[in-house]
Design an enzyme around this catalytic site. Structure first.
Site, mmCIF file in Angstrom:
data_model
loop_
_atom_site.group_PDB
_atom_site.id
_atom_site.type_symbol
_atom_site.label_atom_id
_atom_site.label_comp_id
_atom_site.label_asym_id
_atom_site.label_seq_id
_atom_site.Cartn_x
_atom_site.Cartn_y
_atom_site.Cartn_z
ATOM 1 N N ASP A 82 -3.479 4.524 -2.089
ATOM 2 C CA ASP A 82 -4.603 4.931 -1.241
ATOM 3 C C ASP A 82 -5.135 6.302 -1.687
ATOM 4 O OD1 ASP A 82 -6.056 4.332 1.308
ATOM 5 O OD2 ASP A 82 -5.155 6.220 1.946
ATOM 6 N N GLU A 88 -6.879 3.286 -5.593
ATOM 7 C CA GLU A 88 -8.185 3.299 -4.940
ATOM 8 C C GLU A 88 -8.963 4.471 -5.527
ATOM 9 O OE1 GLU A 88 -10.366 3.803 -0.634
ATOM 10 O OE2 GLU A 88 -8.565 4.949 -1.069
ATOM 11 N N HIS A 136 -11.419 -3.974 2.885
ATOM 12 C CA HIS A 136 -11.375 -3.651 4.312
ATOM 13 C C HIS A 136 -12.203 -2.418 4.686
ATOM 14 C CE1 HIS A 136 -8.624 -1.033 2.338
ATOM 15 N NE2 HIS A 136 -8.430 -0.340 3.431
ATOM 16 N N ASP A 137 -12.874 -1.823 3.707
ATOM 17 C CA ASP A 137 -13.711 -0.648 3.989
ATOM 18 C C ASP A 137 -15.198 -0.947 3.817
ATOM 19 O OD1 ASP A 137 -11.459 1.002 4.438
ATOM 20 O OD2 ASP A 137 -11.263 1.415 2.291
ATOM 21 N N ASP A 155 0.840 -1.190 0.000
ATOM 22 C CA ASP A 155 0.000 0.000 0.000
ATOM 23 C C ASP A 155 0.882 1.249 0.000
ATOM 24 O OD1 ASP A 155 -2.604 1.427 0.564
ATOM 25 O OD2 ASP A 155 -3.161 -0.579 1.241
HETATM 26 C C1 NOJ Z 1 -8.860 4.412 2.083
HETATM 27 C C2 NOJ Z 1 -8.474 3.195 2.852
HETATM 28 O O1 NOJ Z 1 -8.871 2.061 2.154
HETATM 29 C C3 NOJ Z 1 -9.137 3.330 4.207
HETATM 30 O O2 NOJ Z 1 -9.056 2.148 4.959
HETATM 31 C C4 NOJ Z 1 -8.502 4.490 4.916
HETATM 32 O O3 NOJ Z 1 -9.153 4.697 6.155
HETATM 33 C C5 NOJ Z 1 -8.600 5.761 4.067
HETATM 34 N N1 NOJ Z 1 -8.274 5.560 2.701
HETATM 35 C C6 NOJ Z 1 -7.666 6.814 4.583
HETATM 36 O O4 NOJ Z 1 -6.347 6.438 4.311
#
Ligand code: NOJ
Ligand code: CA
Length: 539
Positions: A204, A271, A333-334, A102
């Site tokens: 990210d 992302e 994971h989100d 990442d």
């Molecule tokens: C996206 C990430 O996937 C998430 O887990 C994170 O909290 C935010 N960006 C901030 O970095």
């Protein structure tokens, strides 16, 4: 033999590991890098994936569980050491597995030495590495921007009497990418990991680290929602000025040139929370010279109905410029886990879809077991998003420990269950690797078979996608073809049986129920409720 016309990240399947939750080897209740090394044979031999993407393991106060990085070029002692990381790269490569890490460019931790220096004085040489502004004459923040995690995006600094910008937590100050020194320092971070042998980066907040230089106010949002899920106060604005600034494209071209200067080929995956295909494809670059793949999150907010899912796939295929490679995601994971979003039977159909579509699939740890979202009791919750914004936005439920067996802490850790960083799901005695390996029709066996099939079949990992219009309303049927291999995929989204007409007779390679291997089919295929099949046509 790999086909030289395609890169590994096109023909392969990526598996996302959330390091805190995968395997703990020192009994502190938190997963670690030695734990990942221990499970490489599982990933490569048992499951059959081609690449791992590791969420952040860098030194961090863990305010956002690693997405608040205090040092980009080291390993947090909680997760191990740089030597462990080097061992992981070597051990992965020995098995033919690629390793993606990442890269978190939008913000650092407030404990990063860059930020500590920056905040120490207005005259600090690093002051401009972050976004500092005076208050408005009435003392209020410089503009109306909001933090994704709730509240305003500006934090007042008492000692230097200015505000700094944080698009996420106040412990995650945004870097100022318009400062060439920041860019140079962040490119050095990329070089650091490339030199250590990583095979690529998941970037990210890849759509948002360049913002409007004038920091204009966002206008109010006349519609409902701006994202793929309701986000409370954040939805009250159109995020015109705090994300997706076009000045990001030259930076991606430079990142791409850097990445492409390494051999063997590396990958960049961004992302990308942009839900407009035309805007989304721009991140591939006009000459396909930016990101190798902007993540495609469209299946996370597509209604689980045949017509809607087909429309999403068709729209993506139509939007892609020639040569741009698609990708799909069902979990990360989100996000609330798919099994909980749509159901366990639907998850088996979704597995067949994900692993038979054209484009790179990314799996999320535990997806292959059919892990459901865990209802984490308030007193054990960890995610700041749930505390600072709407409680339902907590991501704890999709980040619980990977269940390896039915022992008291699921083989995840030697620590007792109450000391695991997040609790196990109630179903872990049956939803675990050991149990599912013994059950011939388990979700794990379905994923194993699909992964094997995809890797052996050029039609599935290379061939074009061709939807079939004459399918029943509740079914999504498409063809994949390469050379003389012709594969038909038929997915039944309803609980009723459906009849699908076949263009030619064929042979069933797989059913999502795992009970129809090698069945011959003539002109009509009968699908049971929530059944998906893969058929080799013509034999
Ligand atoms: C996206 C990430 O996937 C998430 O887990 C994170 O909290 C935010 N960006 C901030 O970095
Ligand atoms: Ca540990």
């Amino acid at each position: 033999m790999p086909d030289a016309r395609y890169a590994w990240w096109q023909t392969g399947v990526v598996y996302q590991i959330y390091p805190r939750s995968f395997k703990d080897t020192n009994g502190d209740g938190i997963g670690d890098l030695p734990g990942v090394i221990e499970k490489l044979d599982y990933l490569r031999e048992t499951l059959g994936v081609d690449a791992i993407w590791l969420s952040p393991f860098y030194p961090s106060p863990q305010a956002d569980f690693g997405y608040d990085v205090a040092d980009y070029c080291d390993v947090d002692p909680q997760f191990g050491t740089l030597e462990d990381f080097d061992r992981l790269v070597a051990a992965a490569h020995r098995r033919g597995l690629k390793l993606i890490v990442d890269f978190v460019p939008n913000h650092t931790s407030d404990q990063h030495r860059w930020f500590k220096e920056s905040r120490s004085a207005r005259t600090s040489p690093k002051r401009d590495w972050y976004v500092w502004r005076d208050p408005k004459p009435d003392g209020s923040p410089p503009n109306n921007w909001l933090s994704v995690f709730g509240g305003g995006a500006w934090e007042w600094d008492e000692s230097t009497e200015q505000f700094y910008l944080h698009s996420f937590l106040k412990e995650q100050p945004d870097l100022n990418w318009r400062n060439p020194e920041v860019k140079a320092a962040m490119f050095d971070v990329l070089r650091f990991w490339l030199a250590r042998g990583v095979d690529g980066f998941r970037i990210d907040v890849a759509h948002a680290f360049m913002k409007d230089p004038a920091l204009r106010d966002n206008p109010p949002n006349p519609h409902e929602g701006t994202f793929h899920k309701p986000m409370g106060e954040y939805d009250t604005q159109l995020h015109l000025y705090d994300k997706a600034h076009p000045d990001i494209h030259p930076i991606y071209r430079e990142i791409r040139r850097l990445i492409d200067s390494y051999d063997p080929p590396r990958v960049s995956i961004g992302e990308m929370h942009i839900y407009d295909w035309e805007k989304w494809v721009r991140y591939y670059g006009e000459d396909l010279d930016e990101l190798h793949m902007p993540f495609n999150f469209a299946l996370l907010n597509t209604a689980w109905e045949a017509a809607a899912v087909r429309a999403t796939v068709d729209a993506l295929e139509a939007a892609l410029p020639e040569g741009a490679w698609p990708n799909y995601v069902l979990n990360n994971h989100d996000e609330t886990r798919f099994v909980t979003r749509e159901g366990a039977a639907q998850a088996r159909v979704a597995a067949v879809l994900l692993l038979t579509l054209r484009g790179t699939p990314t799996l999320y740890y535990g997806e292959e077991l059919g892990m459901a979202e865990v209802d984490v009791p308030r007193e054990r919750q960890q995610d700041p998003w749930g505390f600072r914004s709407l409680p339902e936005l907590t991501r704890d439920g999709c980040r619980t420990p990977m269940p390896w067996d039915a022992s008291r802490s699921a083989g995840f850790s030697d620590a007792p269950p109450e000391r695991l960083w997040l609790p196990l799901g109630d179903d872990y005695k049956t939803v675990n690797v050991e149990h599912e390996l013994r059950e011939p029709r388990s979700m794990l066996h379905l994923y194993r078979k699909l992964l094997a099939l995809r890797s052996e079949s050029p039609a599935l990992h290379q061939g074009p996608y061709c939807p079939i219009d004459e399918a029943p309303e509740d079914c999504f049927v498409f063809l994949r073809e390469a050379g003389d291999e012709k594969i038909l995929v038929a997915l039944n989204f309803s609980s009723d049986a459906q009849q699908v007409a076949l263009p030619t007779p064929g042979c069933l390679l797989l059913s999502s129920h795992l009970d129809r291997d090698e069945e011959k089919v003539e002109d009509t295929l009968t699908l049971r409720g929530h059944e998906a099949v893969v058929v080799r046509l013509g034999g």
